[in-house]
Design an enzyme around this catalytic site. Structure first.
Site, PDB file in Angstrom:
ATOM      1  N   GLU A 234       0.828  -1.204   0.000  1.00  0.00           N
ATOM      2  CA  GLU A 234       0.000   0.000   0.000  1.00  0.00           C
ATOM      3  C   GLU A 234       0.869   1.264   0.000  1.00  0.00           C
ATOM      4  O   GLU A 234       1.779   1.401   0.798  1.00  0.00           O
ATOM      5  CB  GLU A 234      -0.939   0.004   1.213  1.00  0.00           C
TER       6      GLU A 234
ATOM      7  N   CYS B 100      -7.877  -1.635   7.811  1.00  0.00           N
ATOM      8  CA  CYS B 100      -6.479  -1.686   7.362  1.00  0.00           C
ATOM      9  C   CYS B 100      -5.995  -0.286   7.012  1.00  0.00           C
ATOM     10  O   CYS B 100      -4.916   0.139   7.427  1.00  0.00           O
ATOM     11  CB  CYS B 100      -6.334  -2.629   6.165  1.00  0.00           C
TER      12      CYS B 100
ATOM     13  N   HIS C 280      -1.142  -5.791   2.173  1.00  0.00           N
ATOM     14  CA  HIS C 280      -2.337  -6.625   2.112  1.00  0.00           C
ATOM     15  C   HIS C 280      -1.969  -8.001   1.560  1.00  0.00           C
ATOM     16  O   HIS C 280      -1.138  -8.119   0.645  1.00  0.00           O
ATOM     17  CB  HIS C 280      -3.403  -5.975   1.222  1.00  0.00           C
TER      18      HIS C 280
HETATM   19  N1  PCA Z   1      -8.579  -6.700   6.352  1.00  0.00           N
HETATM   20  C1  PCA Z   1      -9.532  -5.629   6.532  1.00  0.00           C
HETATM   21  C2  PCA Z   1      -9.564  -5.363   8.002  1.00  0.00           C
HETATM   22  C3  PCA Z   1      -8.862  -6.489   8.652  1.00  0.00           C
HETATM   23  C4  PCA Z   1      -8.212  -7.223   7.546  1.00  0.00           C
HETATM   24  O1  PCA Z   1      -7.426  -8.170   7.668  1.00  0.00           O
HETATM   25  C5  PCA Z   1      -9.212  -4.400   5.663  1.00  0.00           C
HETATM   26  O2  PCA Z   1      -8.691  -4.573   4.536  1.00  0.00           O
HETATM   27  O3  PCA Z   1      -9.486  -3.286   6.094  1.00  0.00           O
END
Ligand code: PCA
Length: 221
Positions: free
Chosen positions: A82, A145, A168
């Site tokens: 990200e 996240c 991610h």
């Molecule tokens: N993914 C979610 C919240 C917790 C997770 O593992 C997100 O992408 O916000």
């Protein structure tokens, strides 16, 4: 705590899922020694209400030289780095406390976006060289996240130069197998309607996070 620490956070399961790959990775990298830093792994609640206090406490308790947060992005086929966090909290599903926010902010009177400070291009190169699929992303979403990345980047430690970023992760293969199994028994959606069938093995995700940490601890840009 004395010495040099790299904080790695993941999340507990959410959204009706029994597993979160980010928590699985965290438990496997916790305690490793990488480039002279001890990895401290922590699993965070999927709770917007608890987030700010959690982040503040972790920064104070661990005083990390680096923060790499992990989370699941259902359907993502690669390791996803990200680039930016938005000061926006807009949930499609409730968090684990049942909280649903619409068009809200992560922090009041704060910038609308903050860039992640990991050496993303160097990480991308290293992962590709290791044969691990990776891509840069310009959206961490508008759920927990994104809020986590924003909150870490908004700390005084980040402002003082502690590198913070968010990665991610895809589903684990067994999660997608379970989804397919469930689909078969429910017969409520057609297979071609689903876009969340990508996955990556836990071993590959752990290798990827080790590389993210090593590069972040050593790269100068
Ligand atoms: N993914 C979610 C919240 C917790 C997770 O593992 C997100 O992408 O916000």
């Amino acid at each position: 705590m004395a010495g040099k620490f790299a904080l790695v956070t993941g999340f507990e399961p959410y959204g009706g899922r029994g597993v979160n790959p980010s928590a699985e990775v965290v438990t496997r990298v916790d305690g490793l020694e990488i480039e002279g830093a001890r990895v401290v792994g922590r699993v965070l609640p999927v709770s917007f209400g608890a987030l700010r206090a959690c982040v503040r406490e972790l920064m104070q308790e661990i005083d990390p030289a680096l923060v790499v947060s992990l989370g699941l992005w259902p359907g993502e086929p690669t390791i996803r780095l990200e680039r930016v966090a938005l000061n926006l909290a807009d949930f499609e599903i409730p968090d684990n406390d049942g909280l649903l926010l619409y068009d809200d902010v992560v922090e009041t009177a704060a910038p609308s976006a903050i860039e992640a400070t990991l050496p993303l291009r160097a990480i991308e190169r290293a992962l590709l060289k290791a044969g691990i699929p990776v891509r840069l992303s310009t959206s961490a979403g508008t759920f927990l996240c994104n809020a986590t990345l924003y909150t870490f980047l908004h700390t005084e430690q980040a402002a003082a130069g502690v590198r913070c970023g968010f990665v991610h992760l895809p589903y684990l293969p067994e999660q997608v197998a379970a989804l397919l199994d469930e689909m078969r028994s429910k017969q409520s959606v057609e297979l071609h309607q689903r876009a969340d069938l990508a996955s990556m093995s836990l071993a590959t995700m752990v290798d990827a996070v080790r590389i993210v940490l090593a590069v972040s601890l050593t790269a100068t840009t």
